[in-house]
Design a protein around this motif. Structure first.
Motif, PDB file in Angstrom:
ATOM      1  N   GLU A   3       0.626  -1.606  -0.277  1.00  0.00           N
ATOM      2  CA  GLU A   3       0.107   0.147   0.322  1.00  0.00           C
ATOM      3  C   GLU A   3       0.333   1.533  -0.201  1.00  0.00           C
ATOM      4  OE1 GLU A   3      -0.732  -2.984   1.475  1.00  0.00           O
ATOM      5  OE2 GLU A   3      -3.014  -3.008   1.122  1.00  0.00           O
ATOM      6  N   ARG A   4       0.822   2.270  -0.676  1.00  0.00           N
ATOM      7  CA  ARG A   4       1.937   2.982  -0.819  1.00  0.00           C
ATOM      8  C   ARG A   4       1.018   4.159   1.091  1.00  0.00           C
ATOM      9  NH1 ARG A   4       1.243   8.440  -5.653  1.00  0.00           N
ATOM     10  NH2 ARG A   4       2.643   9.036  -4.588  1.00  0.00           N
ATOM     11  N   HIS A   5       0.189   4.670   1.465  1.00  0.00           N
ATOM     12  CA  HIS A   5      -0.680   5.297   2.162  1.00  0.00           C
ATOM     13  C   HIS A   5      -1.451   4.175   3.334  1.00  0.00           C
ATOM     14  CE1 HIS A   5       1.864   8.638   0.365  1.00  0.00           C
ATOM     15  NE2 HIS A   5       0.971   8.738  -0.150  1.00  0.00           N
ATOM     16  N   LEU A   6      -1.544   4.212   3.949  1.00  0.00           N
ATOM     17  CA  LEU A   6      -3.040   3.875   4.777  1.00  0.00           C
ATOM     18  C   LEU A   6      -3.808   4.510   5.588  1.00  0.00           C
ATOM     19  CD1 LEU A   6      -3.922   1.261   5.780  1.00  0.00           C
ATOM     20  CD2 LEU A   6      -2.930   1.036   8.092  1.00  0.00           C
ATOM     21  N   PHE A   7      -4.749   4.870   5.326  1.00  0.00           N
ATOM     22  CA  PHE A   7      -5.812   5.406   6.059  1.00  0.00           C
ATOM     23  C   PHE A   7      -7.451   5.033   7.038  1.00  0.00           C
ATOM     24  CE2 PHE A   7      -3.697   8.805   4.541  1.00  0.00           C
ATOM     25  CZ  PHE A   7      -3.407   9.365   5.309  1.00  0.00           C
ATOM     26  N   LEU A   8      -7.283   5.490   7.843  1.00  0.00           N
ATOM     27  CA  LEU A   8      -8.694   4.824   8.924  1.00  0.00           C
ATOM     28  C   LEU A   8      -9.586   5.771   8.716  1.00  0.00           C
ATOM     29  CD1 LEU A   8      -6.882   2.796  11.581  1.00  0.00           C
ATOM     30  CD2 LEU A   8      -6.750   2.580   9.221  1.00  0.00           C
ATOM     31  N   LYS A   9     -11.189   5.288   8.790  1.00  0.00           N
ATOM     32  CA  LYS A   9     -12.340   5.621   8.491  1.00  0.00           C
ATOM     33  C   LYS A   9     -13.307   5.292   9.486  1.00  0.00           C
ATOM     34  CE  LYS A   9     -14.083   4.829   4.353  1.00  0.00           C
ATOM     35  NZ  LYS A   9     -15.598   5.009   2.831  1.00  0.00           N
ATOM     36  N   GLY A  10     -14.195   5.414  10.176  1.00  0.00           N
ATOM     37  CA  GLY A  10     -14.986   5.147  11.211  1.00  0.00           C
ATOM     38  C   GLY A  10     -15.771   5.868  12.388  1.00  0.00           C
ATOM     39  N   ARG A  11     -16.625   5.791  12.595  1.00  0.00           N
ATOM     40  CA  ARG A  11     -17.259   6.351  13.967  1.00  0.00           C
ATOM     41  C   ARG A  11     -16.641   6.582  14.908  1.00  0.00           C
ATOM     42  NH1 ARG A  11     -21.967   9.129  12.598  1.00  0.00           N
ATOM     43  NH2 ARG A  11     -23.239   7.434  10.433  1.00  0.00           N
ATOM     44  N   SER A  12     -16.857   7.514  15.766  1.00  0.00           N
ATOM     45  CA  SER A  12     -16.034   8.213  17.081  1.00  0.00           C
ATOM     46  C   SER A  12     -16.454   7.026  17.372  1.00  0.00           C
ATOM     47  CB  SER A  12     -16.500   9.534  17.283  1.00  0.00           C
ATOM     48  OG  SER A  12     -16.467  10.430  16.647  1.00  0.00           O
ATOM     49  N   GLY A  13     -15.024   6.740  19.057  1.00  0.00           N
ATOM     50  CA  GLY A  13     -14.881   5.752  19.749  1.00  0.00           C
ATOM     51  C   GLY A  13     -14.593   4.449  18.964  1.00  0.00           C
ATOM     52  N   ALA A  14     -14.367   4.409  17.818  1.00  0.00           N
ATOM     53  CA  ALA A  14     -14.507   3.035  17.543  1.00  0.00           C
ATOM     54  C   ALA A  14     -12.653   2.339  17.630  1.00  0.00           C
ATOM     55  CB  ALA A  14     -14.091   3.126  16.060  1.00  0.00           C
ATOM     56  N   GLY A  15     -11.942   2.968  17.970  1.00  0.00           N
ATOM     57  CA  GLY A  15     -10.770   3.262  17.793  1.00  0.00           C
ATOM     58  C   GLY A  15     -10.032   3.049  17.689  1.00  0.00           C
ATOM     59  N   LYS A  16      -9.697   3.961  16.601  1.00  0.00           N
ATOM     60  CA  LYS A  16      -9.177   4.123  14.792  1.00  0.00           C
ATOM     61  C   LYS A  16      -7.566   4.553  15.123  1.00  0.00           C
ATOM     62  CE  LYS A  16     -11.644   7.249  13.594  1.00  0.00           C
ATOM     63  NZ  LYS A  16     -12.883   7.466  14.482  1.00  0.00           N
TER      64      LYS A  16
END
Length: 213
Positions: A3-16
């Motif tokens: 992977e060139r870059h890695l980003f997470l997205k998710g609801r607040s409190g999910a622990g990202k």
């Protein structure tokens, strides 16, 4: 595939952020970039958010700290008159951090970007540098604000016009133009294992900053 870059997205409190920082801990001494630190009042309630540079930090900083008036880097703050935003922080401190990542890439093992997709969307100096960074060979890892979290933020503070479409445009650009892998994260163990696999694959063989000098 690497992977060139890695980003997470998710609801607040999910622990990202907790997940990313846990996976990045073995490599942290080579970090550049920034962390969004939540500020709390005496009752533990959110009092604001702060833009915190992470370069040259020997250990991972806390993702929360007690609010004190005058702390550098505050870009959202709860005041007696209501919530206020200070997007100029991204124009000054934010742009300075990205400038260092762009000008001295050899000094950093990876670029930590946590988070993007909020009040900075209309801050041109910051967004231009972010695009340049995503287009560079540097490995960027971080958090992209979830569209639902952006909508929730908009109920408390005025957001720039077209903030939601701008955020969607940013995500599309990250994936299609810059080769980012954006993982929807809800805290599952399989997701955590995949995140650790990607980070270890990219960073475990990277030379520590200065070790060859």
């Amino acid at each position: 595939m690497t992977e060139r870059h890695l980003f997470l997205k998710g609801r607040s409190g999910a622990g990202k952020t907790t997940c990313l920082l846990s996976c990045l801990e073995p490599y942290w001494k080579g970090a550049g970039g920034f962390l969004t630190q939540r500020l709390t009042d005496g009752d533990g309630e959110t009092a604001g958010f702060r833009f915190l540079p992470v370069e040259n930090m020997e250990v991972i900083p806390s993702v929360t700290r007690t609010y004190e008036p005058g702390i550098k880097g505050i870009f959202i703050e709860r005041t007696p008159e209501g919530w206020r935003k200070y997007p100029e922080v991204f124009e000054t401190l934010g742009a300075e951090i990205l400038n260092r990542l762009l000008e001295y890439p050899e000094q950093y093992r990876f670029c930590y970007i946590d988070e993007i997709g909020g009040v900075e969307l209309k801050v041109k100096p910051f967004m231009e540098r972010l695009e340049r960074l995503l287009g560079s060979p540097a490995f960027c890892v971080g958090v992209l604000k979830h569209s639902g979290n952006l909508a929730s933020l908009g109920t408390r503070i005025p957001l720039p016009a077209n903030a939601a479409p701008d955020r969607e445009w940013l995500e599309a650009q990250m994936e299609q133009r810059f080769g980012c892998r954006i993982l929807a994260f809800d805290g599952g163990e399989a997701e955590k294992m995949e995140i650790r696999r990607i980070i270890d694959l990219r960073l475990s063989g990277t030379t520590e900053k200065g070790s060859e000098k």
